[in-house]
Design a protein around this motif. Structure first.
Motif, PDB file in Angstrom:
ATOM      1  N   SER A  46     -17.137 -49.386 -75.601  1.00 47.89           N
ATOM      2  CA  SER A  46     -16.048 -50.331 -75.350  1.00 47.89           C
ATOM      3  C   SER A  46     -16.094 -50.803 -73.911  1.00 47.89           C
ATOM      4  O   SER A  46     -16.300 -50.012 -72.996  1.00 47.89           O
ATOM      5  CB  SER A  46     -14.692 -49.660 -75.617  1.00 47.89           C
ATOM      6  OG  SER A  46     -14.569 -49.341 -76.966  1.00 47.89           O
ATOM      7  N   VAL A  47     -15.911 -52.104 -73.727  1.00 46.63           N
ATOM      8  CA  VAL A  47     -15.876 -52.684 -72.386  1.00 46.63           C
ATOM      9  C   VAL A  47     -14.723 -53.672 -72.300  1.00 46.63           C
ATOM     10  O   VAL A  47     -14.228 -54.159 -73.313  1.00 46.63           O
ATOM     11  CB  VAL A  47     -17.192 -53.415 -72.033  1.00 46.63           C
ATOM     12  CG1 VAL A  47     -18.369 -52.465 -72.010  1.00 46.63           C
ATOM     13  CG2 VAL A  47     -17.449 -54.558 -72.980  1.00 46.63           C
ATOM     14  N   THR A  48     -14.313 -53.953 -71.095  1.00 49.09           N
ATOM     15  CA  THR A  48     -13.300 -54.978 -70.852  1.00 49.09           C
ATOM     16  C   THR A  48     -13.956 -56.087 -70.049  1.00 49.09           C
ATOM     17  O   THR A  48     -14.614 -55.833 -69.042  1.00 49.09           O
ATOM     18  CB  THR A  48     -12.119 -54.394 -70.051  1.00 49.09           C
ATOM     19  OG1 THR A  48     -11.556 -53.309 -70.792  1.00 49.09           O
ATOM     20  CG2 THR A  48     -11.067 -55.444 -69.791  1.00 49.09           C
ATOM     21  N   GLN A  50     -13.460 -60.124 -68.362  1.00 50.42           N
ATOM     22  CA  GLN A  50     -12.521 -61.160 -67.942  1.00 50.42           C
ATOM     23  C   GLN A  50     -13.267 -62.484 -67.893  1.00 50.42           C
ATOM     24  O   GLN A  50     -14.386 -62.546 -67.388  1.00 50.42           O
ATOM     25  CB  GLN A  50     -11.925 -60.839 -66.580  1.00 50.42           C
ATOM     26  CG  GLN A  50     -11.039 -59.623 -66.598  1.00 50.42           C
ATOM     27  CD  GLN A  50     -10.418 -59.365 -65.243  1.00 50.42           C
ATOM     28  OE1 GLN A  50     -10.985 -59.724 -64.214  1.00 50.42           O
ATOM     29  NE2 GLN A  50      -9.254 -58.760 -65.244  1.00 50.42           N
ATOM     30  N   TRP A  56     -13.038 -68.798 -72.002  1.00 52.84           N
ATOM     31  CA  TRP A  56     -12.486 -68.043 -73.130  1.00 52.84           C
ATOM     32  C   TRP A  56     -12.187 -68.977 -74.307  1.00 52.84           C
ATOM     33  O   TRP A  56     -12.502 -68.669 -75.451  1.00 52.84           O
ATOM     34  CB  TRP A  56     -11.239 -67.295 -72.714  1.00 52.84           C
ATOM     35  CG  TRP A  56     -10.588 -66.590 -73.866  1.00 52.84           C
ATOM     36  CD1 TRP A  56      -9.402 -66.876 -74.436  1.00 52.84           C
ATOM     37  CD2 TRP A  56     -11.122 -65.484 -74.601  1.00 52.84           C
ATOM     38  NE1 TRP A  56      -9.153 -66.028 -75.490  1.00 52.84           N
ATOM     39  CE2 TRP A  56     -10.192 -65.167 -75.615  1.00 52.84           C
ATOM     40  CE3 TRP A  56     -12.297 -64.741 -74.527  1.00 52.84           C
ATOM     41  CZ2 TRP A  56     -10.406 -64.139 -76.526  1.00 52.84           C
ATOM     42  CZ3 TRP A  56     -12.510 -63.721 -75.435  1.00 52.84           C
ATOM     43  CH2 TRP A  56     -11.572 -63.428 -76.416  1.00 52.84           C
ATOM     44  N   GLU A  71     -16.591 -60.946 -79.965  1.00 53.42           N
ATOM     45  CA  GLU A  71     -17.516 -59.904 -79.496  1.00 53.42           C
ATOM     46  C   GLU A  71     -18.876 -60.004 -80.170  1.00 53.42           C
ATOM     47  O   GLU A  71     -19.905 -59.683 -79.573  1.00 53.42           O
ATOM     48  CB  GLU A  71     -16.935 -58.496 -79.642  1.00 53.42           C
ATOM     49  CG  GLU A  71     -16.527 -58.131 -81.037  1.00 53.42           C
ATOM     50  CD  GLU A  71     -15.056 -58.369 -81.320  1.00 53.42           C
ATOM     51  OE1 GLU A  71     -14.528 -57.704 -82.222  1.00 53.42           O
ATOM     52  OE2 GLU A  71     -14.428 -59.227 -80.680  1.00 53.42           O
TER      53      GLU A  71
END
Length: 83
Positions: A46-48, A50, A56, A71
């Motif tokens: 899992s990554v976050t 921005q 986006w 994803e």
């Protein structure tokens, strides 16, 4: 003439998206019954991330057009460019 529709729809998922969904909804035995035995190399990380808002929005639009989660789009881009 009036017609009624429900708020549900069916969208096809990629195998990767289906596996992610199953990891969150099924126990280990149920998961392996559907997708087969999992080897240690199949672990997800899992990554976050921005993004700038415009980037986006483009990612979400692309994902929607392909009926796949954002994803999966990112994973496909990374996989294609770093084999």
């Amino acid at each position: 003439m009036q017609s009624w529709t429900s708020g549900e729809d069916i969208k096809p998922l990629t195998i990767e998206a289906a596996k992610r969904w199953a990891e969150n909804k099924l126990d280990a035995d149920e998961y392996e019954e559907v997708f087969g035995e999992v080897s240690e190399g199949d672990e997800l990380v899992s990554v976050t991330l921005q993004f700038e808002h415009d980037v986006w929005k483009k990612l979400v639009k692309l994902a929607s057009s392909e009926y796949t989660p954002a994803e999966d789009v990112i994973e496909e881009i990374v996989t294609k460019n770093f084999q």
